[in-house]
Structure formats: structure tokens, C-alpha cells
Motif scaffolding. Structure first.
Motif, PDB file in Angstrom:
ATOM      1  N   ALA A 141       0.439  40.243  17.586  1.00  0.00           N
ATOM      2  CA  ALA A 141       1.003  40.962  16.441  1.00  0.00           C
ATOM      3  C   ALA A 141       1.173  40.042  15.242  1.00  0.00           C
ATOM      4  O   ALA A 141       0.849  40.415  14.097  1.00  0.00           O
ATOM      5  N   VAL A 142       1.679  38.825  15.476  1.00  0.00           N
ATOM      6  CA  VAL A 142       1.850  37.876  14.368  1.00  0.00           C
ATOM      7  C   VAL A 142       0.494  37.520  13.769  1.00  0.00           C
ATOM      8  O   VAL A 142       0.317  37.528  12.546  1.00  0.00           O
ATOM      9  N   ARG A 143      -0.459  37.200  14.632  1.00  0.00           N
ATOM     10  CA  ARG A 143      -1.793  36.839  14.144  1.00  0.00           C
ATOM     11  C   ARG A 143      -2.413  37.986  13.351  1.00  0.00           C
ATOM     12  O   ARG A 143      -2.968  37.785  12.268  1.00  0.00           O
ATOM     13  N   ASN A 144      -2.313  39.199  13.880  1.00  0.00           N
ATOM     14  CA  ASN A 144      -2.904  40.341  13.177  1.00  0.00           C
ATOM     15  C   ASN A 144      -2.253  40.562  11.816  1.00  0.00           C
ATOM     16  O   ASN A 144      -2.944  40.809  10.820  1.00  0.00           O
ATOM     17  N   ASN A 145      -0.924  40.476  11.763  1.00  0.00           N
ATOM     18  CA  ASN A 145      -0.224  40.687  10.493  1.00  0.00           C
ATOM     19  C   ASN A 145      -0.625  39.646   9.454  1.00  0.00           C
ATOM     20  O   ASN A 145      -0.850  39.972   8.282  1.00  0.00           O
ATOM     21  N   GLU A 146      -0.690  38.396   9.881  1.00  0.00           N
ATOM     22  CA  GLU A 146      -1.005  37.322   8.946  1.00  0.00           C
ATOM     23  C   GLU A 146      -2.459  37.383   8.487  1.00  0.00           C
ATOM     24  O   GLU A 146      -2.753  37.197   7.308  1.00  0.00           O
ATOM     25  N   VAL A 147      -3.354  37.635   9.409  1.00  0.00           N
ATOM     26  CA  VAL A 147      -4.782  37.592   9.068  1.00  0.00           C
ATOM     27  C   VAL A 147      -5.191  38.822   8.257  1.00  0.00           C
ATOM     28  O   VAL A 147      -5.997  38.725   7.324  1.00  0.00           O
ATOM     29  N   ALA A 408     -12.419  37.625  12.198  1.00  0.00           N
ATOM     30  CA  ALA A 408     -12.761  36.489  13.054  1.00  0.00           C
ATOM     31  C   ALA A 408     -12.787  35.193  12.259  1.00  0.00           C
ATOM     32  O   ALA A 408     -12.284  34.150  12.711  1.00  0.00           O
ATOM     33  N   GLU A 409     -13.357  35.252  11.057  1.00  0.00           N
ATOM     34  CA  GLU A 409     -13.445  34.059  10.221  1.00  0.00           C
ATOM     35  C   GLU A 409     -12.059  33.605   9.762  1.00  0.00           C
ATOM     36  O   GLU A 409     -11.710  32.422   9.837  1.00  0.00           O
TER      37      GLU A 409
END
Length: 431
Positions: A141-147, A408-409
Motif C-alpha cells: 500500500a505504501v509503495r503503491n501510494n508513493e509511486v 515498474a520504472e
């Protein structure tokens, strides 16, 4: 059956037994990460899990020192992300967690009780399992929100890629890939670039001569999939980063591709398998008309149903036509003046109860009274047709491709930036 334990890398393999009379060993700190720590027990537990999974999959692993380094780096990155999630207030509710675990059980053709039994059989505590799944969900969730906040997709990009996808000889080709990432620091010297490129070329040569890709991935790769032998799973070639999709445009099963230089390092790819899909997309549309009677303070539910039943009886007896009844009685202003005609549309746009009743009708037949969230309906299906929606589907697919490619990038760049900006001190396990 799928190896369900791969869904939760790092689960504790067993509960430690306590001998009350024996001296207690104090857990050591493996690394300090910002204002948190990674414990030796965390590393040891993941080591045990990875080794167990490797034995079951017949996967070769590097020596313990190399494996420990990979696992510690994974734990450090997880700690950085979890701390960021805590600062941002990211939480996974019990309901979300329950649904995720139920989905894991469903994907592995198990009931929840069967999953619990399997965990107990393998010595895994169910509450520990829940904690680990919540941990993985929080990181995602953190990764998705930030990216996601770093991604911009322009309409021109969608149109251009849609045309490109349409012109491909084998649109929609899917590949099962494995990857090795040899990382570079944020501002590498030329010597660092040359050294990593030389290593990448050496590995490519060994892989093409039959070296084990999975073992090399665990040994050398800095990608998140390293501990799974580098396996990235299935994905459409167009959804990969552009550097990869170009290099894979003519690849075949078993090919070793690379090294490919990106902003984060050198990549080596292996095509494990390939499969294709049809280009054309056809959907069913329905042509329907309806009469709607809404409930109101002066017309309760029973009265509304009785009125729609009377209208249906008048139409069936020939006292009035459907179109005239719709103009006179229907409470749907958008279609009443058109004799109730809703035009051609996909049935998925309608209220579920309306849609389900419509899909059970034969052309030129009336429904029984149908209760939806809007009121009581009388529906007539006028016809169905198959419509080519390839152009719209290609634009939808192009958008998803661009999003997945950029995600992904950006995800790799974001993790590299977070790792570089964090305070990390790795302690000597023998100290």
C-alpha cells in the motif's frame, strides 16, 4: 496445487520452544534503519523460510553469507517502507486482511479452515501468519501510494501506444520472465559502471552456457524478486519498461536477453515461457426499453408494484402499446419521451437487478415486474448484437500498459532513492 507459501515470503517456520530452566538468549540487532532496527531473528526466520521453499521447488541457493546479505537488504528496505507507512498513517483494516487471506485460500482451492490446518501442519502459527500478511499488504500500500503520485500519462501517449499495439504482429503476447538486476549507485563513477557492465556480460555468457539462472539471481540480483530466483511471473510484453519491451520484441522461449542498461543498473532477462492472445475484442450489446414507476411519499412499494403490473396487463391485452404507456406513466425522464427506448448499450451499465432480468429475456418479450434501486420496472428486450470494440479495448489496454510500465520504472527508482536517503548501519553478526 500452487505453492501457497510463496505468497508470504518471510513467514516464521515454527514457534520457538521455551525451556524455562535454560538461559535465555537476547536477540541481536542486525541493522539500524533510521529510528528502527532489523533483528537477527528476522533474518534467521526468513533464511529458514527461503531455504524451505528452495528445497520444495528444487531451487539452488548461493552460500549462506550471500543469501544472508540478500535477505538483510530485503529486511532493511521493508523497514524503511514500513516506517514511512507509519508516518503516513497507512493501516490495513481487519476486514481487508480477512479478505486477502480468504483470497489466498481461494486461489489455492482451499477453505479458510483448510488453510489454517495447512499452516498448523507446517508449524506456522495462524496469528503470526496474519501479522506477516498485514505486513506485506502495508508495504504494498505504501509503495503503491508513493509511486502512483509520480506517474503521469498523457492522452497523446495513449493514442500513440494504441496504434503501436494495433500494428504489432503478435499483439498481447505474454511472457514469463526472470530478471537479474546488477545495481548502480545514484551517481556512479565510470569505473563503477564499467565494473558492473563487465560482471553483467560475464553472467550473460555463463547463463547462455547453461548456468542456473535462479541461483545467480539469488546471488547477484538487487531486484525484489531475487529471493524467488528472479522470477517476475507472467506479463504482457507491452507492459514492461520500454527498454525491456524493445529488447524482447523478437525473443523466444529460453532466450537470455541483456545486459540492458537502465537508470538503476544493468538487467539480465530470461524468457521462461510465452503465450499469445487474440487481438479482436467483441462485446454483446442489448437494445431495450422500459417503464419505471418510482416509490414516493404518495406511492408506497406495494402500490408501485401494483401499478406496473396493471400497465403490463394493459400492454399484453392490447389496450395500449409499450411506447404509449412509457410516455404516459414512466418516471424515467430520459427515456419516457422516447417510448421508454434505452438504445443500444452494454448490459453491464444497468442496475444489477435490471441487468440480470434483461439477460434472461428473449428478444421481443416482456419481463415480469423488476425491483431495482430506482423502483419498479417493466422491461422489453428488443434485440441483441455483437459489436467490435477493438479500438476502445486497445486504448484501454494502452493506458494499462503505460501505467504498468511507468509503475515498474518508478517503483525501482523510488526504492533506490529511499534506500540512499535512509540512515542504515549494518552490524557485525559476530560482534
Amino acid at each position: 496445487m500452487k505453492n501457497w507459501k510463496l505468497l508470504m515470503l518471510g513467514a516464521l517456520m515454527a514457534n520457538a520452544s521455551v525451556a524455562f530452566a535454560a538461559p535465555q538468549v537476547i536477540d541481536k540487532v542486525a541493522a539500524v534503519v533510521n529510528n528502527g532496527v532489523v533483528l537477527e531473528s528476522d533474518v534467521d526466520n526468513m533464511m529458514a523460510s527461503v531455504k524451505s521453499q528452495a528445497r520444495q521447488a528444487g531451487q539452488q541457493l548461493p552460500d549462506d553469507a550471500t543469501l544472508r546479505h540478500q535477505i538483510l537488504e530485503r529486511q532493511i528496505m521493508d523497514s524503511i517502507i514500513m516506517q514511512q507507512g507509519q508516518r503516513a498513517g497507512v493501516t490495513i483494516s481487519d476486514q481487508e486482511l480477512d479478505e486477502a487471506i480468504q483470497n489466498i485460500a481461494d486461489q489455492n482451492h482451499m477453505t479458510l479452515d483448510q488453510l489454517r490446518s495447512r499452516l498448523a501442519y507446517d508449524g506456522m502459527n495462524y496469528q503470526t501468519y496474519r501479522t506477516q500478511i498485514r505486513h506485506e499488504m502495508t508495504i504494498a500500500a505504501v509503495r503503491n501510494n508513493e509511486v502512483r503520485s509520480r506517474i503521469t500519462i498523457l492522452p497523446q501517449e495513449v493514442d500513440a501506444l494504441a496504434k503501436q499495439v494495433a500494428a504489432q504482429n503478435v499483439p498481447g503476447t505474454e511472457m514469463n520472465l526472470s530478471m537479474i538486476l546488477l545495481p548502480l549507485p545514484e551517481n556512479p563513477t565510470q569505473q563503477q559502471v564499467d565494473d558492473e557492465e563487465d560482471l553483467a556480460k560475464k553472467l550473460v555468457g555463463e547463463l547462455r552456457n547453461g548456468a542456473n539462472f535462479g541461483k545467480m539471481a539469488v546471488t547477484y540480483s538487487a531486484a525484489p524478486e531475487a529471493l524467488k530466483g528472479g522470477n517476475m511471473g507472467w506479463g504482457k510484453i507491452e507492459e514492461l519498461p520500454s527498454l525491456f519491451s524493445q529488447a524482447l520484441s523478437t525473443a523466444q522461449k529460453g532466450d537470455i536477453i541483456g545486459p540492458i542498461r537502465s537508470g538503476v543498473g544493468f538487467h539480465i532477462l530470461r524468457v521462461n515461457d510465452m503465450r499469445g492472445e487474440s487481438k479482436n475484442v467483441s462485446v454483446t450489446e442489448v437494445h431495450a426499453r422500459h417503464i419505471l414507476i418510482k416509490t414516493s411519499p404518495i406511492m408506497n412499494d406495494a402500490q408501485a408494484r401494483a401499478k406496473i403490473e396493471q400497465i403490463a396487463a394493459d400492454i399484453r391485452s392490447g389496450k395500449t402499446t409499450f411506447a404509449n404507456a412509457a410516455r404516459q406513466y414512466s418516471d424515467d425522464p430520459g427515456s419516457a419521451n422516447q417510448g421508454g427506448d434505452l438504445g443500444w448499450a452494454s448490459p453491464t451499465i444497468y442496475d444489477p437487478a435490471f441487468r440480470d432480468a434483461l439477460m434472461h429475456l428473449s428478444p421481443n418479450t416482456l419481463s415480469q415486474p423488476v425491483r431495482s434501486s430506482f423502483g419498479w420496472h417493466l422491461i422489453e428486450l428488443l434485440g441483441t448484437r455483437q459489436v467490435d470494440r477493438t479500438d476502445e479495448a486497445e486504448k484501454d489496454r494502452a493506458y494499462r500498459i503505460l501505467f504498468n510500465r511507468k509503475f515498474a520504472e518508478e517503483a525501482q527508482s523510488w526504492m533506490q532513492e529511499e534506500r540512499a536517503s535512509a540512515y542504515v548501519k549494518i552490524l557485525d553478526p559476530n560482534g
